[in-house]
Scaffold this active site. Sequence first.
Site, PDB file in Angstrom:
ATOM      1  N   CYS A 110     -22.942  14.472  12.593  1.00 12.23           N
ATOM      2  CA  CYS A 110     -22.334  13.181  12.290  1.00 12.23           C
ATOM      3  C   CYS A 110     -21.090  13.018  13.148  1.00 12.23           C
ATOM      4  O   CYS A 110     -20.324  13.976  13.318  1.00 12.23           O
ATOM      5  CB  CYS A 110     -21.976  13.137  10.801  1.00 12.23           C
ATOM      6  SG  CYS A 110     -21.218  11.597  10.268  1.00 12.23           S
ATOM      7  N   HIS A 153     -29.623   8.242   7.209  1.00 14.49           N
ATOM      8  CA  HIS A 153     -28.291   8.821   7.409  1.00 14.49           C
ATOM      9  C   HIS A 153     -27.238   7.707   7.421  1.00 14.49           C
ATOM     10  O   HIS A 153     -26.203   7.816   6.748  1.00 14.49           O
ATOM     11  CB  HIS A 153     -28.284   9.604   8.732  1.00 14.49           C
ATOM     12  CG  HIS A 153     -26.981  10.231   9.088  1.00 14.49           C
ATOM     13  ND1 HIS A 153     -26.797  11.587   9.151  1.00 14.49           N
ATOM     14  CD2 HIS A 153     -25.781   9.687   9.424  1.00 14.49           C
ATOM     15  CE1 HIS A 153     -25.543  11.848   9.501  1.00 14.49           C
ATOM     16  NE2 HIS A 153     -24.908  10.700   9.681  1.00 14.49           N
ATOM     17  N   GLU A 154     -27.505   6.637   8.178  1.00 13.59           N
ATOM     18  CA  GLU A 154     -26.523   5.550   8.293  1.00 13.59           C
ATOM     19  C   GLU A 154     -26.390   4.766   6.988  1.00 13.59           C
ATOM     20  O   GLU A 154     -25.284   4.411   6.582  1.00 13.59           O
ATOM     21  CB  GLU A 154     -26.872   4.622   9.462  1.00 13.59           C
ATOM     22  CG  GLU A 154     -26.907   5.292  10.826  1.00 13.59           C
ATOM     23  CD  GLU A 154     -25.698   6.161  11.149  1.00 13.59           C
ATOM     24  OE1 GLU A 154     -24.583   5.871  10.667  1.00 13.59           O
ATOM     25  OE2 GLU A 154     -25.873   7.156  11.883  1.00 13.59           O
ATOM     26  N   HIS A 157     -24.166   6.376   4.531  1.00 15.10           N
ATOM     27  CA  HIS A 157     -22.733   6.121   4.755  1.00 15.10           C
ATOM     28  C   HIS A 157     -22.264   4.880   3.994  1.00 15.10           C
ATOM     29  O   HIS A 157     -21.123   4.827   3.537  1.00 15.10           O
ATOM     30  CB  HIS A 157     -22.434   5.924   6.248  1.00 15.10           C
ATOM     31  CG  HIS A 157     -22.244   7.183   7.018  1.00 15.10           C
ATOM     32  ND1 HIS A 157     -21.310   8.144   6.686  1.00 15.10           N
ATOM     33  CD2 HIS A 157     -22.864   7.645   8.137  1.00 15.10           C
ATOM     34  CE1 HIS A 157     -21.365   9.134   7.563  1.00 15.10           C
ATOM     35  NE2 HIS A 157     -22.307   8.863   8.450  1.00 15.10           N
TER      36      HIS A 157
END
Length: 184
Positions: A110, A153-154, A157
Amino acid sequence: MITMENIVRDGHPALRETAEPVELPPTDAEKQQLADMIEFVKNSQNPELAEKYKLRPGVGLAAPQINIKKRMIAVHAEDASGKLYSYALFNPKIVSHSVEKSYLTSGEGCLSVDEAIPGYVPRYARIRVKGTTLEGENIDIRLKGFPAIVFQHEIDHLNGVMFYDHIDKENPFKEPENAIAIER
């Protein structure tokens, strides 16, 4: 232009908060922020620009990583066959996913985490994502393999979740059940 100096690091409160939806149509400032995000991801993959501006190569960026608490992501990643998935999205949402899982054999990294954190990160093997592009188009895309992992993953966030939250603390390299191993 976004550089590594603009990216907040692990421990910053913005990375643990739930991002707010972007009211559509987005403002010009929001459009510019998202355009800058996808430009950063593309630039980070260009060896000359990455060296010139000291950018760490990345395949995705979420607004909380630049301390903007809004639901915006940028992804610029290829699948195993070389097909490019390049998206800058407002309010991306996973609307369905497979039961089957997948994980990167190399683990995940990351831009907000400077050190390597070893371990497998279980993800859904296939997902369907809806969102709105910079041009105002509502999209509905199906993803699998590496691009599906990047999107998850994004989007994590945007919900205050870091990739290492998914790693088994007792046994980081425990292979997830019913999972496809993805080489990268």
